[in-house]
Write a protein that holds these residues in place. Structure first.
Motif, short mmCIF file in Angstrom:
data_model
loop_
_atom_site.label_atom_id
_atom_site.label_comp_id
_atom_site.label_asym_id
_atom_site.label_seq_id
_atom_site.Cartn_x
_atom_site.Cartn_y
_atom_site.Cartn_z
N ILE A 319 0.86 -1.18 0.00
CA ILE A 319 0.00 0.00 0.00
C ILE A 319 0.90 1.23 0.00
CG2 ILE A 319 -1.66 1.37 1.35
CD1 ILE A 319 -2.68 -1.32 2.50
N VAL A 320 0.53 2.24 -0.80
CA VAL A 320 1.22 3.52 -0.79
C VAL A 320 0.17 4.61 -0.55
CG1 VAL A 320 2.63 5.17 -2.09
CG2 VAL A 320 3.00 2.70 -2.37
N ILE A 321 0.46 5.49 0.40
CA ILE A 321 -0.47 6.57 0.78
C ILE A 321 0.21 7.91 0.57
CG2 ILE A 321 -1.74 7.63 2.69
CD1 ILE A 321 -1.99 4.82 3.91
N ARG A 322 -0.52 8.83 -0.08
CA ARG A 322 -0.03 10.21 -0.24
C ARG A 322 -0.57 11.05 0.90
NH1 ARG A 322 -0.77 15.40 -2.12
NH2 ARG A 322 0.90 16.22 -3.47
N HIS A 323 0.34 11.77 1.59
CA HIS A 323 -0.03 12.59 2.73
C HIS A 323 -0.15 14.07 2.34
CE1 HIS A 323 0.40 9.15 5.34
NE2 HIS A 323 1.56 8.89 4.78
N PRO A 324 -0.80 14.88 3.17
CA PRO A 324 -1.04 16.29 2.82
C PRO A 324 0.21 17.11 2.55
CG PRO A 324 -2.47 15.64 4.63
CD PRO A 324 -1.51 14.50 4.41
#
Length: 392
Positions: A319-324
């Motif tokens: 899983i890859v998550i883009r943060h603010p």
């Protein structure tokens, strides 16, 4: 590991020549009384600048406390920034965050070592032998230039100290005496940090508040785009850490709190970031491992949007998550997914379970922080998490 001077295009012979010239100049200065007097005057000015920084505890609005950076190391960053005006009077914009950005990438702020009040580090930080074998991406041999005095290797050079200087660079124009003990030691954090400030500033007019000039200076330190990207990302994060924010664990930006940010899994850390090894295609470990058993719940470290959820080659199920803040977190070798691409998550949201999929020798969670969604844009994960108030 940085290739100072070499990365800028100078060959080993040129480096050795610079070191010889630097040592010759030092010898001539020792023979000239007028030069000795000038050196004493400069040492006094430096001492005054460093003492002033020590008296205030901070310089250039540096915080008094930053999670993940020990007090003596933070003091070295502050003093290095404060003292640069004496040796590089045409340099503007040097600040603690710039030196912290370099220190985070080069040695994880001297992680895993002891640092005494004088700044001496034990055990010493010595990089792999630069024999051209490909370790750490090095394919060109750099033969010994200091008879092993700094790196203990009489056949090849190795990068040394918390800022990873080559002996030839340190013994040439770069070495500095940051703690005013009449010794220039790359294994001392005050000396190494001031030397880094000097190297970044160069000898001409430089304004490091200008992003373009700052990037150029970083590339002079290590001529690799990925390296500049990592350091600039960290500098931006540290720049936002005002004394009020640093180490408080509140808010939503860098330095923000554990209320919205959390560790990815309840497990101990294993293989550290940047450990060298032939088993990794890059020559080093691009993340940090958590020794989690198969089925252990995995959580999003912070708020963001899922950009990848599925198979990822040697990473197995990931899983890859883009943060603010534009950074990305990656969770690899999972056994199960609880989110899909496009999902919005909060810090602490359960996103999957750890496993042993992909190229692994056993179950664990491989965790990365990246400046881009794909492989090759990694930065040191733990300092990044610490800027969000996490203790690890």
């Amino acid at each position: 590991m940085s290739m100072k001077w070499i990365a800028g295009g100078l060959g080993a012979a040129a480096i050795a020549g610079l070191a010889t010239v630097g040592l010759l100049i030092v010898s001539l200065c020792a023979m000239a009384s007028s030069d000795e007097e000038e050196q004493r005057r400069r040492n006094y000015q430096m001492s005054e600048a460093l003492n002033a920084a020590a008296g205030s505890g901070v310089s250039d609005n540096a915080p008094g406390k930053v999670s993940g950076i020990r007090k003596v190391v933070l003091s070295a960053y502050s003093k290095g920034a404060a003292g640069i005006g004496t040796i590089r009077p045409q340099c503007r914009g040097m600040r603690w965050s710039v030196l912290a950005g370099i220190g985070a990438v080069e040695s994880n702020h001297i992680g895993g070592r002891r640092v005494n009040r004088e700044g001496d580090i034990t055990p010493r930080i010595i990089g792999p032998r630069l024999d051209g074998s490909g370790v750490g991406g090095n394919t060109e041999p750099f033969h010994d230039t200091d008879n092993g005095a700094l790196d203990g290797d009489t056949e090849y050079d190795r990068a040394v100290g918390p800022m990873q200087f080559l002996p030839s660079t340190w013994n040439g124009p770069s070495g500095q005496d940051g703690n005013n003990d009449a010794t220039k030691d790359p294994h001392n954090v005050f000396d190494a940090t001031l030397a880094t400030a000097s190297y970044l500033c160069g000898t001409g007019k430089t304004n490091l508040t200008d992003t373009g000039q700052l990037r150029k200076a970083i590339l002079r330190y290590n001529n690799a785009g990925w390296y500049a990207d990592k350091v600039l990302t960290l500098i931006r994060a540290y720049d936002k850490m005002t004394p009020k924010q640093a180490g408080k664990g509140t808010g939503s930006g860098p330095g923000s709190g554990a209320g919205r940010w959390t560790l990815p899994v309840n497990a101990r850390t294993g293989t550290p970031y940047h450990q060298s090894g032939a088993m990794w295609s890059s020559g080093y470990h691009t993340g940090v491992d958590f020794t989690a058993a198969v089925g252990t719940p995995v959580k999003a470290v912070g708020p963001g949007t899922v950009v990848t959820a599925g198979r990822g080659g040697s990473y197995g199920t990931q899983i890859v998550i883009r943060h603010p803040d534009g950074m990305y977190s990656q969770y690899a070798h999972l056994s199960d997914l609880h989110v899909t691409r496009g999902d919005t998550v909060k810090g602490g949201t359960r996103i999957g379970r750890s496993g042993a999929t992909g190229n692994v020798s056993g179950p664990h969670l491989h965790f990365e922080i990246r400046s881009k969604p794909g492989y090759g844009s990694d930065i040191s994960p733990l300092p990044y998490l610490r800027t969000h108030g996490l203790k690890i």
